[in-house]
Design a protein around this motif. Sequence first.
Motif, PDB file in Angstrom:
ATOM      1  N   ASN A 170      -2.739   0.455  -4.731  1.00 29.36           N
ATOM      2  CA  ASN A 170      -2.292  -1.283  -4.012  1.00 29.36           C
ATOM      3  C   ASN A 170      -2.288  -2.128  -5.075  1.00 29.36           C
ATOM      4  N   ARG A 171      -1.331  -3.025  -4.570  1.00 29.54           N
ATOM      5  CA  ARG A 171      -0.212  -4.152  -5.304  1.00 29.54           C
ATOM      6  C   ARG A 171      -1.001  -5.359  -4.394  1.00 29.54           C
ATOM      7  N   TRP A 172      -0.955  -6.543  -5.222  1.00 30.25           N
ATOM      8  CA  TRP A 172      -1.236  -7.684  -4.523  1.00 30.25           C
ATOM      9  C   TRP A 172      -1.270  -8.842  -5.443  1.00 30.25           C
ATOM     10  N   GLY A 173      -0.249  -9.868  -4.712  1.00 32.58           N
ATOM     11  CA  GLY A 173      -0.925 -11.377  -5.279  1.00 32.58           C
ATOM     12  C   GLY A 173       0.041 -12.105  -4.499  1.00 32.58           C
ATOM     13  N   ARG A 174       0.415 -13.112  -5.028  1.00 29.79           N
ATOM     14  CA  ARG A 174       1.277 -14.062  -4.971  1.00 29.79           C
ATOM     15  C   ARG A 174       2.907 -13.764  -5.011  1.00 29.79           C
ATOM     16  N   ILE A 175       3.833 -13.987  -4.098  1.00 26.98           N
ATOM     17  CA  ILE A 175       5.343 -13.704  -3.608  1.00 26.98           C
ATOM     18  C   ILE A 175       5.873 -14.182  -5.465  1.00 26.98           C
ATOM     19  N   GLY A 176       6.581 -13.058  -6.288  1.00 25.34           N
ATOM     20  CA  GLY A 176       6.903 -13.804  -6.809  1.00 25.34           C
ATOM     21  C   GLY A 176       6.240 -13.483  -8.528  1.00 25.34           C
ATOM     22  N   ASP A 177       4.858 -12.979  -7.886  1.00 28.83           N
ATOM     23  CA  ASP A 177       4.350 -12.794  -9.461  1.00 28.83           C
ATOM     24  C   ASP A 177       3.961 -11.667  -9.468  1.00 28.83           C
ATOM     25  N   VAL A 178       3.416 -10.947 -10.312  1.00 27.17           N
ATOM     26  CA  VAL A 178       3.557  -9.068 -10.563  1.00 27.17           C
ATOM     27  C   VAL A 178       2.482  -9.142  -9.889  1.00 27.17           C
ATOM     28  N   GLY A 179       1.116  -9.868  -9.991  1.00 26.27           N
ATOM     29  CA  GLY A 179      -0.216  -9.536  -9.054  1.00 26.27           C
ATOM     30  C   GLY A 179      -0.987  -8.374  -9.936  1.00 26.27           C
ATOM     31  N   GLN A 180      -1.794  -8.069  -8.848  1.00 29.56           N
ATOM     32  CA  GLN A 180      -2.630  -6.576  -9.575  1.00 29.56           C
ATOM     33  C   GLN A 180      -2.372  -5.792  -9.443  1.00 29.56           C
ATOM     34  N   TYR A 181      -3.248  -5.152  -9.896  1.00 30.50           N
ATOM     35  CA  TYR A 181      -3.028  -3.188  -9.318  1.00 30.50           C
ATOM     36  C   TYR A 181      -4.312  -3.003  -9.139  1.00 30.50           C
ATOM     37  N   GLN A 182      -4.597  -1.431  -7.870  1.00 31.73           N
ATOM     38  CA  GLN A 182      -5.760  -0.948  -7.948  1.00 31.73           C
ATOM     39  C   GLN A 182      -5.561   0.677  -7.358  1.00 31.73           C
ATOM     40  N   LYS A 183      -5.749   2.072  -8.337  1.00 30.28           N
ATOM     41  CA  LYS A 183      -5.170   3.090  -7.622  1.00 30.28           C
ATOM     42  C   LYS A 183      -6.661   3.767  -7.677  1.00 30.28           C
ATOM     43  N   THR A 184      -6.882   4.885  -6.157  1.00 27.15           N
ATOM     44  CA  THR A 184      -8.034   5.415  -5.891  1.00 27.15           C
ATOM     45  C   THR A 184      -7.456   6.616  -6.140  1.00 27.15           C
ATOM     46  N   PRO A 185      -8.046   7.591  -6.661  1.00 25.36           N
ATOM     47  CA  PRO A 185      -8.362   8.587  -6.206  1.00 25.36           C
ATOM     48  C   PRO A 185      -8.751   9.197  -4.748  1.00 25.36           C
ATOM     49  N   GLN A 186      -8.051   9.985  -3.869  1.00 25.81           N
ATOM     50  CA  GLN A 186      -8.509  10.581  -2.902  1.00 25.81           C
ATOM     51  C   GLN A 186      -9.258  11.906  -2.737  1.00 25.81           C
ATOM     52  N   GLN A 187     -10.382  11.921  -2.059  1.00 26.96           N
ATOM     53  CA  GLN A 187     -10.622  13.644  -1.826  1.00 26.96           C
ATOM     54  C   GLN A 187     -10.141  14.638  -1.084  1.00 26.96           C
ATOM     55  N   ASP A 188      -9.077  14.025  -0.140  1.00 29.35           N
ATOM     56  CA  ASP A 188      -7.992  15.006   0.447  1.00 29.35           C
ATOM     57  C   ASP A 188      -7.590  14.127   1.767  1.00 29.35           C
ATOM     58  N   MET A 228       0.586  -1.603  -0.147  1.00 21.93           N
ATOM     59  CA  MET A 228       0.266  -0.132   0.105  1.00 21.93           C
ATOM     60  C   MET A 228       0.724   0.887  -0.457  1.00 21.93           C
ATOM     61  N   GLN A 229       0.766   2.454  -0.625  1.00 23.16           N
ATOM     62  CA  GLN A 229       0.901   4.105  -0.559  1.00 23.16           C
ATOM     63  C   GLN A 229       0.309   4.944  -0.892  1.00 23.16           C
ATOM     64  N   LEU A 230       0.919   5.509  -0.009  1.00 19.75           N
ATOM     65  CA  LEU A 230      -0.240   6.592  -0.588  1.00 19.75           C
ATOM     66  C   LEU A 230       0.033   7.903  -1.460  1.00 19.75           C
ATOM     67  N   VAL A 231       0.326   8.234  -2.287  1.00 15.42           N
ATOM     68  CA  VAL A 231       1.127   9.571  -3.758  1.00 15.42           C
ATOM     69  C   VAL A 231       0.438  10.805  -3.508  1.00 15.42           C
ATOM     70  N   LYS A 232       1.178  11.672  -3.223  1.00 16.47           N
ATOM     71  CA  LYS A 232       0.541  12.954  -4.155  1.00 16.47           C
ATOM     72  C   LYS A 232       0.920  13.492  -5.092  1.00 16.47           C
ATOM     73  N   GLU A 233       0.136  13.722  -5.857  1.00 17.08           N
ATOM     74  CA  GLU A 233       0.828  13.645  -7.583  1.00 17.08           C
ATOM     75  C   GLU A 233       1.517  15.643  -7.500  1.00 17.08           C
ATOM     76  N   LYS A 234       2.775  15.942  -7.676  1.00 12.27           N
ATOM     77  CA  LYS A 234       2.732  17.369  -7.453  1.00 12.27           C
ATOM     78  C   LYS A 234       2.028  18.352  -8.296  1.00 12.27           C
ATOM     79  N   ASN A 235       1.597  17.998  -9.651  1.00 14.22           N
ATOM     80  CA  ASN A 235       1.137  19.139 -10.323  1.00 14.22           C
ATOM     81  C   ASN A 235      -0.117  19.377 -10.063  1.00 14.22           C
ATOM     82  N   ARG A 236      -1.055  18.186 -10.308  1.00 15.32           N
ATOM     83  CA  ARG A 236      -2.363  18.436  -9.746  1.00 15.32           C
ATOM     84  C   ARG A 236      -2.794  18.116  -8.089  1.00 15.32           C
ATOM     85  N   GLY A 237      -1.785  18.088  -7.167  1.00 17.46           N
ATOM     86  CA  GLY A 237      -2.266  17.751  -5.959  1.00 17.46           C
ATOM     87  C   GLY A 237      -3.328  16.708  -5.834  1.00 17.46           C
ATOM     88  N   THR A 238      -3.203  15.526  -5.928  1.00 18.90           N
ATOM     89  CA  THR A 238      -4.489  14.418  -5.836  1.00 18.90           C
ATOM     90  C   THR A 238      -3.380  13.758  -5.304  1.00 18.90           C
TER      91      THR A 238
END
Length: 309
Positions: free
Chosen positions: A35-53, A20-30
């Motif tokens: 989130n990324r998950w799966g079996r160790i050694g595999d690429v796994g699945q990704y999810q990117k969710t914008p947050q209000q604040d 899990m990571q929380l990232v703040k975009e420099k340009n837009r401030g978003t």
Amino acid sequence: LMTKIDLMNSQYGENLFYKMQLVKEKNRGTILMLNRWGRIGDVGQYQKTPQQDLEKAVKEFKSIFKKKTQNDWSSRKNFEKQPKKYQLLNFETVVVTNEELLKPFELDPTKGCLPSALSKEVQDVMMQISNVGMYKRAMTSHGINTEVMSLGQLTPAFIDNGKKLLNELLEWVDKMKETDSIVAKTQEDYEKLLSLKEKIASLSSRFYEVVPHTEFSFSAVTPLDNEDTIRKKIELLNSLMDYEVASKILYAAHLRASEINPLDYVYDSLNIRLHALEKESAEYKTLLEYIKNSNSSVKIKNIFLLQRK
């Protein structure tokens, strides 16, 4: 970053990571929740969710962490692994990546590399020792997930924790040997054997959580239930510590490249005296004859005299 290994769960066992990571975009401030998950050694699945604040994003982050680990984020320094929940990989803050630690030296004089004070023969040896490809291949051959576990994150405490689990496993494997002759005739005998196997599986799971492996990406996670396998894992931890020391010497050589030739820095760090024997010397000829008599197919380029300072 969290891992969950459970050898008792399903045919192949759980061998999972969750990042899990929380990232703040420099340009837009978003604010983004990554989130990324799966079996160790595999690429796994990704999810990117914008947050209000930021406040709501942090609240959601803590909530997911609590759900996955049954620990509070605010108490993560005193993290306690809970049954069937994820293990937090509590590495020190990483300021140097594997790519920075294992970066080839720039030895071209036209690009600013200082001249070396070492003989050509010794320079060749230092170049072999400093071959970053060798370290990368070694890590891969051990089945270590370098994406999850960077050399820059390894510490003596990390190695000691892994060895502690392995030594405890050795004790339980010895107990299992004592029961090999037992035939489960009664319910009590059966429960004793089952308890031993479950303990070994549990400790094996804990070890794989602390030292993530890629070898079980597409196969069943196997318990560390025999002495030979456990001792090989102890050797693995010793090798990891050697790689960690070597990688930091290489990194320091990069940082000091404006002051000293990188190969010279590596040589000085080894705290040795190394020089090639004269090929016409009696010592060289005696050793060469001994080597050829032992293995005639070996090609000898140089023979060195090595001394500790």
